[in-house]
Design a protein around this motif. Structure first.
Motif, mmCIF file in Angstrom:
data_model
loop_
_atom_site.group_PDB
_atom_site.id
_atom_site.type_symbol
_atom_site.label_atom_id
_atom_site.label_comp_id
_atom_site.label_asym_id
_atom_site.label_seq_id
_atom_site.Cartn_x
_atom_site.Cartn_y
_atom_site.Cartn_z
ATOM 1 N N GLY A 72 0.809 -1.212 0.000
ATOM 2 C CA GLY A 72 0.000 0.000 0.000
ATOM 3 C C GLY A 72 0.839 1.258 0.000
ATOM 4 O O GLY A 72 0.745 2.091 -0.897
ATOM 5 N N ASN A 73 1.708 1.438 1.005
ATOM 6 C CA ASN A 73 2.423 2.699 1.163
ATOM 7 C C ASN A 73 3.432 2.974 0.053
ATOM 8 O O ASN A 73 3.543 4.104 -0.429
ATOM 9 C CB ASN A 73 3.125 2.745 2.518
ATOM 10 N N ALA A 74 4.194 1.976 -0.341
ATOM 11 C CA ALA A 74 5.173 2.196 -1.413
ATOM 12 C C ALA A 74 4.456 2.522 -2.722
ATOM 13 O O ALA A 74 4.940 3.333 -3.513
ATOM 14 C CB ALA A 74 6.070 0.973 -1.588
ATOM 15 N N GLY A 75 3.320 1.896 -2.935
ATOM 16 C CA GLY A 75 2.546 2.192 -4.123
ATOM 17 C C GLY A 75 2.036 3.625 -4.119
ATOM 18 O O GLY A 75 2.082 4.315 -5.140
ATOM 19 N N LEU A 76 1.546 4.079 -2.965
ATOM 20 C CA LEU A 76 1.093 5.461 -2.853
ATOM 21 C C LEU A 76 2.240 6.432 -3.101
ATOM 22 O O LEU A 76 2.096 7.438 -3.786
ATOM 23 C CB LEU A 76 0.492 5.702 -1.467
ATOM 24 N N VAL A 172 9.860 -1.987 11.214
ATOM 25 C CA VAL A 172 10.522 -2.661 10.089
ATOM 26 C C VAL A 172 9.588 -3.671 9.433
ATOM 27 O O VAL A 172 8.968 -4.499 10.115
ATOM 28 C CB VAL A 172 11.803 -3.381 10.552
ATOM 29 N N GLY A 173 9.512 -3.582 8.091
ATOM 30 C CA GLY A 173 8.856 -4.602 7.279
ATOM 31 C C GLY A 173 9.920 -5.256 6.419
ATOM 32 O O GLY A 173 10.617 -6.169 6.824
ATOM 33 N N GLY A 174 10.090 -4.726 5.197
ATOM 34 C CA GLY A 174 11.168 -5.217 4.336
ATOM 35 C C GLY A 174 12.527 -4.639 4.677
ATOM 36 O O GLY A 174 13.553 -5.183 4.300
ATOM 37 N N GLY A 175 12.515 -3.496 5.369
ATOM 38 C CA GLY A 175 13.773 -2.942 5.856
ATOM 39 C C GLY A 175 14.276 -1.703 5.144
ATOM 40 O O GLY A 175 15.371 -1.229 5.443
ATOM 41 N N GLY A 176 13.489 -1.139 4.233
ATOM 42 C CA GLY A 176 13.961 0.024 3.494
ATOM 43 C C GLY A 176 14.176 1.253 4.355
ATOM 44 O O GLY A 176 15.075 2.052 4.089
ATOM 45 N N LEU A 177 13.354 1.426 5.394
ATOM 46 C CA LEU A 177 13.517 2.575 6.278
ATOM 47 C C LEU A 177 14.675 2.365 7.241
ATOM 48 O O LEU A 177 15.537 3.226 7.384
ATOM 49 C CB LEU A 177 12.225 2.838 7.052
ATOM 50 N N VAL A 178 14.708 1.223 7.899
ATOM 51 C CA VAL A 178 15.789 1.010 8.868
ATOM 52 C C VAL A 178 17.145 1.009 8.176
ATOM 53 O O VAL A 178 18.138 1.493 8.727
ATOM 54 C CB VAL A 178 15.558 -0.294 9.673
ATOM 55 N N ASP A 222 -0.281 -5.204 6.417
ATOM 56 C CA ASP A 222 -0.440 -4.417 5.189
ATOM 57 C C ASP A 222 0.757 -3.516 4.943
ATOM 58 O O ASP A 222 1.068 -3.192 3.794
ATOM 59 C CB ASP A 222 -1.726 -3.601 5.233
ATOM 60 N N SER A 223 1.465 -3.099 5.995
ATOM 61 C CA SER A 223 2.628 -2.230 5.795
ATOM 62 C C SER A 223 3.945 -2.867 6.233
ATOM 63 O O SER A 223 5.003 -2.483 5.729
ATOM 64 C CB SER A 223 2.438 -0.897 6.527
ATOM 65 N N LEU A 224 3.901 -3.837 7.135
ATOM 66 C CA LEU A 224 5.127 -4.497 7.601
ATOM 67 C C LEU A 224 5.136 -5.976 7.207
ATOM 68 O O LEU A 224 5.787 -6.786 7.858
ATOM 69 C CB LEU A 224 5.261 -4.374 9.128
ATOM 70 N N GLY A 225 4.442 -6.297 6.108
ATOM 71 C CA GLY A 225 4.222 -7.698 5.765
ATOM 72 C C GLY A 225 5.154 -8.271 4.720
ATOM 73 O O GLY A 225 4.728 -9.102 3.913
ATOM 74 N N GLU A 268 -1.060 4.372 11.137
ATOM 75 C CA GLU A 268 -1.448 2.996 10.849
ATOM 76 C C GLU A 268 -0.794 2.043 11.853
ATOM 77 O O GLU A 268 0.124 2.423 12.590
ATOM 78 C CB GLU A 268 -1.066 2.639 9.415
ATOM 79 N N HIS A 269 -1.260 0.810 11.864
ATOM 80 C CA HIS A 269 -0.755 -0.147 12.845
ATOM 81 C C HIS A 269 0.751 -0.376 12.706
ATOM 82 O O HIS A 269 1.462 -0.483 13.709
ATOM 83 C CB HIS A 269 -1.504 -1.476 12.720
ATOM 84 N N GLY A 270 1.239 -0.468 11.477
ATOM 85 C CA GLY A 270 2.668 -0.701 11.298
ATOM 86 C C GLY A 270 3.504 0.391 11.919
ATOM 87 O O GLY A 270 4.553 0.128 12.545
ATOM 88 N N THR A 271 3.076 1.632 11.778
ATOM 89 C CA THR A 271 3.780 2.758 12.384
ATOM 90 C C THR A 271 3.763 2.676 13.894
ATOM 91 O O THR A 271 4.767 2.944 14.564
ATOM 92 C CB THR A 271 3.134 4.075 11.925
ATOM 93 N N ALA A 272 2.627 2.279 14.450
ATOM 94 C CA ALA A 272 2.483 2.201 15.902
ATOM 95 C C ALA A 272 3.403 1.159 16.530
ATOM 96 O O ALA A 272 3.671 1.212 17.730
ATOM 97 C CB ALA A 272 1.033 1.897 16.265
#
Length: 306
Positions: A72-76, A172-178, A222-225, A268-272
Motif C-alpha cells: 500500500g504505502n510504497a505504491g502510494l 521494520v517490514g522489508g527494511g527500506g527505512l531502517v 499491510d505495511s510491515l508484511g 497505521e498499525h505498522g507505524t504504531a
C-alpha cells in the motif's frame, strides 16, 4: 553497502520535492519524528522520488514509466512521485490491501492492479509486467536509491535535535527505512528495529545469518508484511550490529490507540509498532537515554480510533 554520502546525495536530489517533517517533544528525553505527515502519507515518498530521479539521471526511465509492487504505502509513494515528476505509474497491490490505500492510489492517477494475497505475490506479478513493458521497476525497499532517499529523514533529525539523541526506534517490514536510518545515523545513535512478532523478516534474517522467508500475518501486515527482508537492510543491520525486538499485535493496537488518545496522532498499525516497543517493554531505555520514535506512516482508516 549504502554509505552516508549516498544519503547526502539523495537529500540534494529530492530537496524541494518532499516535506521536511517536524519533530515533536513527547516527554522527557523522548521525541516523535512526524514522518507520517510526508507527501502520500509515509516515508516511502522520499525513497520513491529519489529512485525515479536517479533512474532518470542514468537514462533508465523509459516512456512506459514506472511499475511498483506494494502492500500500500510504497505504491502510494510511487504514484505520488510519478505524478509530480510527470511519469506514468502502474502499481500492483495484493487483494488484501486496505481499501483506503487502493482508493487513494486511483486518486493519485496510477493504474492499480490487485494480484495475490500478500506483498510477495503482488511483487512477482509486477516484475513480470515490468519485463513485458520495459518500465522502470521501483522496488518498495530493496534498492540503493530507495534506501538512500529514506535515509534523508535521519539527516533531518541531526539538524532538528541539536542537543543530540541516543536511540532511534524504527518499525521494520522489508527494511527500506531502517536501512536508510542505519546509513545516515549508524555513527551517531543506536538504531533499534521493531517488528511484529507475526511478521519478523529482519529479525529472522539476523538470527539465520541471511534473509529467509517468514510467515506473514497480523494487524500490521499491510505495511510491515514483507515475507523476506531486503538484502540491503540485512547487510547493513548485520554490519552495524543493530538490536531487533518483537512486539505482539495487542501491543501494536494499544500503542496506536494511545497515540490518538494522548497526542491526537493518527497512524497505521505498522507505524504504531515503533511506539509499542516502548509501551510494552520490548525496548527499555536506560535512565536519561534520549529516544526518537519514527512515526512513519498514516495511511489508515481512523474510524476505529473512537
Amino acid at each position: 553497502m549504502i554509505k552516508s554520502t549516498e544519503v547526502e546525495d539523495a537529500a540534494r536530489r529530492i530537496d524541494g520535492r518532499i516535506r521536511r517533517t517536524p519533530v515533536a517533544a513527547a516527554g522527557p528525553d523522548l521525541w516523535f519524528k512526524l514522518e507520517y505527515l510526508q507527501h502520500a502519507g509515509s516515508f516511502k515518498t522520499r525513497g520513491m522520488v529519489n529512485q525515479i530521479l536517479a533512474g532518470a539521471e542514468r537514462g533508465a526511465l523509459p516512456p512506459a514509466g514506472i511499475i511498483a509492487a506494494s502492500g500500500g504505502n510504497a505504491g502510494l509513494a510511487a504514484a505520488f512521485a510519478a505524478r509530480e515528476l510527470g511519469v506514468a505509474a502502474e502499481v500492483y497491490v495484493p487483494v488484501t490491501a486496505p481499501p483506503v490505500k487502493v482508493a487513494k492510489l486511483g486518486k493519485l492517477g496510477a493504474r492499480v492492479v490487485q494480484a495475490g494475497n500478500e506483498y510477495a505475490e503482488a511483487y512477482a506479478a509486477a516484475t513480470v509486467r515490468a519485463e513485458e513493458t520495459g518500465a522502470l521497476f521501483c522496488h518498495a525497499y530493496d534498492d540503493p536509491a530507495m534506501v538512500a532517499g529514506n535515509g534523508t529523514l535521519g539527516l533531518e533529525l541531526i539538524e532538528q535535535i541539536p542537543s543530540g539523541f541516543d536511540t532511534v526506534l524504527v518499525a521494520v517490514g522489508g527494511g527500506g527505512l531502517v536501512a536508510g536510518v542505519i546509513a545516515a545515523l549508524r555513527d551517531r545513535a543506536r538504531i533499534v528495529a521493531v517488528e511484529p512478532a507475526t511478521s519478523r523478516a529482519l529479525n529472522a534474517a539476523l538470527e539465520a545469518g541471511e534473509p529467509v522467508d517468514v510467515p506473514v500475518s497480523g494487524v500490521a501486515a499491510d505495511s510491515l508484511g514483507a515475507r523476506r527482508a531486503g538484502r540491503i537492510a540485512y547487510e547493513l543491520a548485520a554490519d552495524a550490529g543493530i538490536t531487533s525486538v518483537l512486539v505482539p499485535d495487542e501491543a501494536i493496537v494499544d500503542a496506536r490507540s494511545r497515540l490518538w488518545d494522548d497526542y491526537r496522532i493518527v497512524v497505521e498499525h505498522g507505524t504504531a509498532a515503533a511506539q509499542a516497543a516502548l509501551l510494552c517493554g520490548a525496548y527499555r531505555p536506560e535512565p536519561g537515554e534520549r529516544v526518537v520514535v519514527l512515526l512513519c506512516g498514516a495511511n489508515t482508516n481512523p474510524a476505529d480510533l473512537g
